[in-house]
Write a protein that holds these residues in place. Structure first.
Motif, PDB file in Angstrom:
ATOM      1  N   ILE A  10       0.869  -1.176   0.000  1.00  0.00           N
ATOM      2  CA  ILE A  10       0.000   0.000   0.000  1.00  0.00           C
ATOM      3  C   ILE A  10       0.910   1.231   0.000  1.00  0.00           C
ATOM      4  O   ILE A  10       1.774   1.367   0.872  1.00  0.00           O
ATOM      5  N   TYR A  11       0.734   2.091  -0.989  1.00  0.00           N
ATOM      6  CA  TYR A  11       1.540   3.302  -1.127  1.00  0.00           C
ATOM      7  C   TYR A  11       0.707   4.480  -0.621  1.00  0.00           C
ATOM      8  O   TYR A  11      -0.374   4.741  -1.138  1.00  0.00           O
ATOM      9  N   VAL A  12       1.250   5.202   0.378  1.00  0.00           N
ATOM     10  CA  VAL A  12       0.487   6.281   1.008  1.00  0.00           C
ATOM     11  C   VAL A  12       1.353   7.529   1.139  1.00  0.00           C
ATOM     12  O   VAL A  12       2.399   7.499   1.789  1.00  0.00           O
ATOM     13  N   ILE A  86      -7.728   4.468   4.793  1.00  0.00           N
ATOM     14  CA  ILE A  86      -6.544   5.331   4.831  1.00  0.00           C
ATOM     15  C   ILE A  86      -6.766   6.570   3.961  1.00  0.00           C
ATOM     16  O   ILE A  86      -6.497   7.694   4.378  1.00  0.00           O
ATOM     17  N   LYS A  87      -7.268   6.363   2.755  1.00  0.00           N
ATOM     18  CA  LYS A  87      -7.509   7.485   1.834  1.00  0.00           C
ATOM     19  C   LYS A  87      -8.432   8.520   2.471  1.00  0.00           C
ATOM     20  O   LYS A  87      -8.168   9.725   2.415  1.00  0.00           O
ATOM     21  N   GLU A  88      -9.504   8.040   3.089  1.00  0.00           N
ATOM     22  CA  GLU A  88     -10.471   8.949   3.708  1.00  0.00           C
ATOM     23  C   GLU A  88      -9.896   9.650   4.941  1.00  0.00           C
ATOM     24  O   GLU A  88      -9.971  10.871   5.056  1.00  0.00           O
ATOM     25  N   ALA A  94      -5.314   9.825  -3.705  1.00  0.00           N
ATOM     26  CA  ALA A  94      -5.168   8.446  -4.169  1.00  0.00           C
ATOM     27  C   ALA A  94      -4.312   7.658  -3.181  1.00  0.00           C
ATOM     28  O   ALA A  94      -3.399   8.204  -2.572  1.00  0.00           O
ATOM     29  N   VAL A  95      -4.623   6.395  -3.035  1.00  0.00           N
ATOM     30  CA  VAL A  95      -3.799   5.429  -2.307  1.00  0.00           C
ATOM     31  C   VAL A  95      -3.674   4.230  -3.240  1.00  0.00           C
ATOM     32  O   VAL A  95      -4.676   3.737  -3.746  1.00  0.00           O
ATOM     33  N   TRP A  96      -2.454   3.798  -3.483  1.00  0.00           N
ATOM     34  CA  TRP A  96      -2.226   2.691  -4.415  1.00  0.00           C
ATOM     35  C   TRP A  96      -2.062   1.386  -3.663  1.00  0.00           C
ATOM     36  O   TRP A  96      -1.500   1.345  -2.578  1.00  0.00           O
TER      37      TRP A  96
END
Length: 107
Positions: A10-12, A86-88, A94-96
């Protein structure tokens, strides 16, 4: 003994709305979410990413899944749910999420 594992990454980004002011809060919030949803274990790697031409502090989260952890499709859905949370919570555009099959040896 070798077993097949699925590794999710997960890319954040940790900046919010282009500002790095929230980075410490976002880092803590991210780790809290992961500890709550993936308490069995994960790896968090801090680095620098680039999004839309701008550099920002970034975390890569690696989570490993094997067949003994349950059905792979169910786990994939759970990982995507985590990414949406996580995105919210971190107010990200964006979260990949990526996944890759690998051979795993536990020693």
């Amino acid at each position: 003994m070798m077993t097949l594992a699925t590794v999710y990454t997960i890319y954040v980004g940790l900046a919010s709305n282009g500002s790095t002011i929230a980075v410490p809060f976002n880092r803590t919030t991210l780790l809290d979410i992961l500890n709550d949803r993936h308490s069995v274990g994960f790896t968090a790697i801090e680095g620098h990413g680039f999004y839309l031409g701008e550099q920002e502090p970034t975390m890569l989260i690696l989570i490993c899944h094997t067949d003994k952890d349950g059905p792979p499709d169910t786990f994939a859905d759970y990982i995507c749910e985590t990414a949406k949370i996580i995105k919210e919570k971190l107010n990200q555009e964006a979260v990949w999420v990526t996944r890759k099959e690998e051979e795993l040896v536990v020693i």
